[in-house]
Motif scaffolding. Structure first.
Motif, PDB file in Angstrom:
ATOM      1  N   PHE A  85    -113.089 -33.125 -71.576  1.00  0.00           N
ATOM      2  CA  PHE A  85    -112.172 -32.498 -72.531  1.00  0.00           C
ATOM      3  C   PHE A  85    -110.840 -32.196 -71.852  1.00  0.00           C
ATOM      4  O   PHE A  85    -109.776 -32.444 -72.423  1.00  0.00           O
ATOM      5  N   GLU A  86    -110.881 -31.678 -70.637  1.00  0.00           N
ATOM      6  CA  GLU A  86    -109.654 -31.314 -69.926  1.00  0.00           C
ATOM      7  C   GLU A  86    -108.763 -32.530 -69.695  1.00  0.00           C
ATOM      8  O   GLU A  86    -107.548 -32.456 -69.865  1.00  0.00           O
ATOM      9  N   ASP A  87    -109.378 -33.654 -69.300  1.00  0.00           N
ATOM     10  CA  ASP A  87    -108.589 -34.876 -69.089  1.00  0.00           C
ATOM     11  C   ASP A  87    -108.009 -35.388 -70.403  1.00  0.00           C
ATOM     12  O   ASP A  87    -106.867 -35.851 -70.449  1.00  0.00           O
ATOM     13  N   GLN A  88    -108.787 -35.298 -71.479  1.00  0.00           N
ATOM     14  CA  GLN A  88    -108.286 -35.719 -72.783  1.00  0.00           C
ATOM     15  C   GLN A  88    -107.117 -34.830 -73.215  1.00  0.00           C
ATOM     16  O   GLN A  88    -106.082 -35.326 -73.680  1.00  0.00           O
ATOM     17  N   ALA A  89    -107.262 -33.525 -73.052  1.00  0.00           N
ATOM     18  CA  ALA A  89    -106.203 -32.599 -73.449  1.00  0.00           C
ATOM     19  C   ALA A  89    -104.926 -32.851 -72.651  1.00  0.00           C
ATOM     20  O   ALA A  89    -103.822 -32.861 -73.203  1.00  0.00           O
ATOM     21  N   THR A  90    -105.065 -33.069 -71.365  1.00  0.00           N
ATOM     22  CA  THR A  90    -103.908 -33.327 -70.502  1.00  0.00           C
ATOM     23  C   THR A  90    -103.182 -34.599 -70.935  1.00  0.00           C
ATOM     24  O   THR A  90    -101.948 -34.625 -71.012  1.00  0.00           O
ATOM     25  N   GLN A  91    -103.935 -35.655 -71.253  1.00  0.00           N
ATOM     26  CA  GLN A  91    -103.309 -36.911 -71.687  1.00  0.00           C
ATOM     27  C   GLN A  91    -102.607 -36.751 -73.034  1.00  0.00           C
ATOM     28  O   GLN A  91    -101.503 -37.246 -73.236  1.00  0.00           O
ATOM     29  N   VAL A  92    -103.241 -36.051 -73.958  1.00  0.00           N
ATOM     30  CA  VAL A  92    -102.638 -35.835 -75.275  1.00  0.00           C
ATOM     31  C   VAL A  92    -101.312 -35.094 -75.134  1.00  0.00           C
ATOM     32  O   VAL A  92    -100.307 -35.476 -75.744  1.00  0.00           O
TER      33      VAL A  92
ATOM     34  N   GLN B  36     -99.893 -23.686 -69.446  1.00  0.00           N
ATOM     35  CA  GLN B  36     -99.110 -24.257 -68.341  1.00  0.00           C
ATOM     36  C   GLN B  36     -98.107 -25.275 -68.864  1.00  0.00           C
ATOM     37  O   GLN B  36     -96.977 -25.341 -68.398  1.00  0.00           O
ATOM     38  N   TRP B  37     -98.520 -26.075 -69.828  1.00  0.00           N
ATOM     39  CA  TRP B  37     -97.680 -27.138 -70.369  1.00  0.00           C
ATOM     40  C   TRP B  37     -96.529 -26.575 -71.200  1.00  0.00           C
ATOM     41  O   TRP B  37     -95.391 -27.007 -71.066  1.00  0.00           O
ATOM     42  N   ALA B  38     -96.805 -25.610 -72.064  1.00  0.00           N
ATOM     43  CA  ALA B  38     -95.804 -25.082 -72.990  1.00  0.00           C
ATOM     44  C   ALA B  38     -94.810 -24.148 -72.312  1.00  0.00           C
ATOM     45  O   ALA B  38     -93.697 -23.983 -72.794  1.00  0.00           O
ATOM     46  N   GLY B  39     -95.203 -23.509 -71.228  1.00  0.00           N
ATOM     47  CA  GLY B  39     -94.276 -22.668 -70.494  1.00  0.00           C
ATOM     48  C   GLY B  39     -94.034 -21.311 -71.122  1.00  0.00           C
ATOM     49  O   GLY B  39     -94.850 -20.804 -71.883  1.00  0.00           O
TER      50      GLY B  39
ATOM     51  N   SER C  70     -85.640 -34.676 -77.357  1.00  0.00           N
ATOM     52  CA  SER C  70     -86.076 -33.288 -77.408  1.00  0.00           C
ATOM     53  C   SER C  70     -86.873 -32.982 -76.143  1.00  0.00           C
ATOM     54  O   SER C  70     -86.803 -33.725 -75.167  1.00  0.00           O
ATOM     55  N   SER C  71     -87.630 -31.892 -76.175  1.00  0.00           N
ATOM     56  CA  SER C  71     -88.431 -31.523 -75.015  1.00  0.00           C
ATOM     57  C   SER C  71     -89.500 -30.521 -75.441  1.00  0.00           C
ATOM     58  O   SER C  71     -89.464 -29.998 -76.564  1.00  0.00           O
ATOM     59  N   VAL C  72     -90.415 -30.237 -74.540  1.00  0.00           N
ATOM     60  CA  VAL C  72     -91.456 -29.240 -74.802  1.00  0.00           C
ATOM     61  C   VAL C  72     -90.807 -27.885 -75.105  1.00  0.00           C
ATOM     62  O   VAL C  72     -91.260 -27.155 -75.983  1.00  0.00           O
ATOM     63  N   ALA C  73     -89.730 -27.557 -74.412  1.00  0.00           N
ATOM     64  CA  ALA C  73     -89.042 -26.271 -74.631  1.00  0.00           C
ATOM     65  C   ALA C  73     -88.419 -26.171 -76.021  1.00  0.00           C
ATOM     66  O   ALA C  73     -88.094 -25.074 -76.471  1.00  0.00           O
TER      67      ALA C  73
ATOM     68  N   ASN D 260     -98.677 -37.311 -73.862  1.00  0.00           N
ATOM     69  CA  ASN D 260     -98.186 -38.205 -74.914  1.00  0.00           C
ATOM     70  C   ASN D 260     -97.191 -37.484 -75.825  1.00  0.00           C
ATOM     71  O   ASN D 260     -96.160 -38.050 -76.189  1.00  0.00           O
ATOM     72  N   VAL D 261     -97.504 -36.248 -76.192  1.00  0.00           N
ATOM     73  CA  VAL D 261     -96.582 -35.467 -77.026  1.00  0.00           C
ATOM     74  C   VAL D 261     -95.252 -35.307 -76.296  1.00  0.00           C
ATOM     75  O   VAL D 261     -94.183 -35.520 -76.875  1.00  0.00           O
ATOM     76  N   GLN D 262     -95.301 -34.972 -75.022  1.00  0.00           N
ATOM     77  CA  GLN D 262     -94.078 -34.779 -74.238  1.00  0.00           C
ATOM     78  C   GLN D 262     -93.266 -36.070 -74.146  1.00  0.00           C
ATOM     79  O   GLN D 262     -92.039 -36.048 -74.293  1.00  0.00           O
ATOM     80  N   THR D 263     -93.933 -37.182 -73.914  1.00  0.00           N
ATOM     81  CA  THR D 263     -93.233 -38.468 -73.826  1.00  0.00           C
ATOM     82  C   THR D 263     -92.523 -38.792 -75.134  1.00  0.00           C
ATOM     83  O   THR D 263     -91.364 -39.214 -75.142  1.00  0.00           O
TER      84      THR D 263
END
Length: 132
Positions: A49-56, A96-99, A69-72, A59-62
């Protein structure tokens, strides 16, 4: 007349159906539901699940960055999970990802996702932050 731009960056696997990874309209960027698929097109349905979440989230960030745009600059994120018990693990990765400026968010338990994936994420962001 609204200018609409459809974005499918070459740094992501091509869309698996009739949709665009991102669509820009009126200063907003709409990110289609992203699944745990690598840029090379590998489906991570057997990954943790953690690897899937990290990849998703990658992908959203890319897709966001390809749209200018950006995550911020996210304003809303919708997360679909097949096991709500994974919510704490997702929340740690997401934090961690969203900041420091997390957007509005919903986490929705669903019975299943395409290819047996455990998570899907869609999002809305802005292209430019509004000046006060």
């Amino acid at each position: 007349m609204t200018n609409i731009q459809r974005i499918n960056p070459n740094t992501m696997a091509p869309p698996g159906g009739h949709y665009s990874h991102a669509v820009v309209a009126n200063g907003f960027v709409f990110i289609s539901g992203q699944l745990p698929i690598t840029p090379a097109g590998d489906k991570l349905n057997n990954a943790s699940f953690e690897d899937q979440a990290t990849q998703v989230l990658a992908n959203v960030q890319t897709a966001l960055e390809a749209a200018g745009s950006s995550v911020a600059q996210l304003v809303q994120v919708r997360v679909y999970v097949t096991d709500i018990e994974q919510w704490p693990a997702f929340n740690r990765i997401y934090q961690q990802w969203a900041g420091a400026a997390p957007p509005a968010r919903a986490v929705v338990p669903v019975p299943l996702l395409h290819y047996g994936f455990l998570i899907e994420v869609e999002a809305v962001g802005v292209i430019e932050l509004l000046q006060k």
